[in-house]
Design an enzyme around this catalytic site. Structure first.
Site, mmCIF file in Angstrom:
data_model
loop_
_atom_site.group_PDB
_atom_site.id
_atom_site.type_symbol
_atom_site.label_atom_id
_atom_site.label_comp_id
_atom_site.label_asym_id
_atom_site.label_seq_id
_atom_site.Cartn_x
_atom_site.Cartn_y
_atom_site.Cartn_z
ATOM 1 N N TYR A 15 0.835 -1.205 0.000
ATOM 2 C CA TYR A 15 0.000 0.000 0.000
ATOM 3 C C TYR A 15 0.868 1.253 0.000
ATOM 4 C CZ TYR A 15 0.785 0.890 5.042
ATOM 5 O OH TYR A 15 1.338 1.180 6.278
ATOM 6 N N CYS A 16 0.304 2.321 -0.560
ATOM 7 C CA CYS A 16 0.937 3.637 -0.559
ATOM 8 C C CYS A 16 -0.183 4.676 -0.546
ATOM 9 C CB CYS A 16 1.871 3.808 -1.760
ATOM 10 S SG CYS A 16 1.072 3.572 -3.363
ATOM 11 N N THR A 17 0.130 5.924 -0.732
ATOM 12 C CA THR A 17 -0.873 6.982 -0.578
ATOM 13 C C THR A 17 -1.989 6.906 -1.610
ATOM 14 O OG1 THR A 17 0.818 8.449 0.331
ATOM 15 C CG2 THR A 17 -1.236 9.469 -0.408
ATOM 16 N N GLY A 71 -1.578 4.850 -4.766
ATOM 17 C CA GLY A 71 -1.518 3.635 -5.565
ATOM 18 C C GLY A 71 -0.410 3.564 -6.594
ATOM 19 N N VAL A 83 -4.222 4.504 0.172
ATOM 20 C CA VAL A 83 -4.814 4.784 1.479
ATOM 21 C C VAL A 83 -5.909 5.840 1.383
ATOM 22 C CG1 VAL A 83 -4.338 5.526 3.844
ATOM 23 C CG2 VAL A 83 -2.628 4.198 2.594
#
Length: 434
Positions: free
Chosen positions: A274-276, A278, A303
């Protein structure tokens, strides 16, 4: 309210909120039904403004993405994020088209385009921000692009517009133009936020049941920077030992160190990335795929999309933002989901993990600040006492640096050095003349 104009067309009322005419393609495709209303109280303490709720319906729509409710406060600004990996034959021509439209819109931000697609983060008044989105979606390449929005509470979140060709859509050591980003099979499998939540809850339940033998057939991988983790992360995710995505090396370290993927079974272990928003996961998953990792999954929309649809369940803290806001609480994305979160978990334990960089005490404000020493500019979390004691610096050494800026109150960000240099010169001149 400036910029209102209405006209009747085929029995429907057309409405423009922009001081500039909308592109013909947008204006011709939509009719608007509108009503007055009042926005719910913002999470900030600013005065609630009169709002207009707009339902935009396409008369020639190709997808249901055009049937949505747009709620825009008078003078309200939003931050918009989207990206798409798609082949663009002539990026310079594509940039010219975007520039022609954006000249008539009040938009600041970063919009990068190359042969592999587009990556955009920008701010602007709702009317202009969404006009650009709808214009973009008229292009078949971008018709179903996932667009994410969040509030910009004090106007523009970016100083100016940067629209340009960039060889790599994200910063990565060695670039990303050589990566198979246009091949979906080489990227991680996207998981919808609801499914992501179910997986995390199932993992948590299994770990509780086994107690001393927690589940080891998955890795929850935070593909961000360590300082982003410091203000918020998913429960169970380790802090990445990375200060810049460019130097990310999960799965590549021959000697280990802090590499979470060093001894992982590449064929049997699920890697939940996961990251901010995508894009970093999509890019890095192609590297891991080339390294032989089979079961790669990424949180669709990152996220920010998760917080908007599921709320902060299994999430702790705030979400770091790469703009002037620096940090946003989950309620900024969808305050309605906070109710369920408070009933299903310790929703407001969130700031217990965050520590002051200087003294190690807990911090109540999950938001970084830059060191007042311009030549350091280190990004760090700091308690109120240390901010005052060190005059906004990260250490005592920086306090004696020649180019120290003043302590900034509240949520302000530092401006260019010449602003403070000129103010200092003016102050010295006044002292000398008095």
């Amino acid at each position: 309210m400036r910029g209102w104009c209405t006209r009747s067309s085929s029995g429907s009322l057309c409405l423009s909120l922009s001081p500039y005419p909308l592109p013909k393609a947008v204006a011709a495709a939509y009719w608007c039904c509108f009503r007055y209303g009042f926005s719910r109280k913002s999470i900030s303490t600013r005065k609630a403004l009169c709002a207009v709720s707009i339902r935009c319906c396409s008369s020639a729509s190709k997808s249901n993405t055009n049937n949505k409710i747009w709620k825009a406060e008078t003078g309200d600004f939003v931050v918009v994020n989207f990206y798409r990996f798609v082949f663009i034959k002539d990026p310079q021509h594509e940039i010219a088209k975007h520039l022609t439209l954006l000249k008539g819109l009040d938009i600041h931000g970063r919009i990068y385009i190359n042969e592999q697609g587009i990556n955009a983060q920008y701010s602007g008044p709702s009317r202009d921000a969404f006009a650009y989105v709808e214009w973009l979606k008229e292009d078949e390449k971008f018709s179903d692009i996932l667009v994410q929005t969040s509030p910009a509470f004090i106007g523009h979140a970016f100083p100016k517009l940067k629209l340009r060709y960039k060889p790599s859509l994200v910063q990565l050591e060695g670039g990303s133009s050589h990566l198979p980003l246009l091949d979906p099979s080489m990227r991680a499998t996207a998981i919808a936020p609801s499914e992501w939540r179910k997986r995390l809850e199932a993992v948590n339940n299994n770990d509780k049941a086994s107690n001393s033998n927690p589940s080891t057939n998955y890795i929850l991988l935070d593909v961000r920077n360590g300082y982003e983790w410091d203000v918020g992360h998913f429960h169970g995710a380790q802090r990445p030992d990375v200060d810049c995505f460019r130097s990310t090396s999960f799965g590549l370290s021959p000697t280990g160190g802090s590499d979470q993927l060093l001894h992982v079974d590449k064929e049997k272990t699920d890697i939940l990335m996961y990251c901010t928003g995508g894009i970093r996961c999509d890019v890095y998953s192609t590297i891991l795929r080339q390294q032989g990792f089979q079961n790669l999954y990424t949180l669709e929309g990152g996220v920010s999309h998760y917080l908007k649809t599921e709320g902060p369940i299994k999430w702790v803290g705030n979400l770091f933002a790469f703009d002037s806001r620096l940090s946003l609480p989950p309620s900024a994305y969808n305050d309605e989901t906070m109710i369920e979160a408070s009933m299903n978990q310790q929703a407001f334990e969130s700031d217990k993990f965050a520590k002051c960089y200087v003294c190690g005490s807990q911090v109540s404000e999950l938001r970084h600040r830059n060191c007042a020493n311009l030549d350091c500019n280190f990004l760090f979390l700091c308690c109120a006492n240390c901010v005052m004691d060190l005059r906004g610096c990260c250490c005592y050494k920086c306090m004696t640096a020649p180019r120290c800026r003043p302590v900034l109150p509240g949520f302000q960000r530092y401006k260019k050095w010449h602003v403070y240099r000129d103010l200092q010169a003016q102050s010295q001149a006044q002292t000398k003349n008095s």
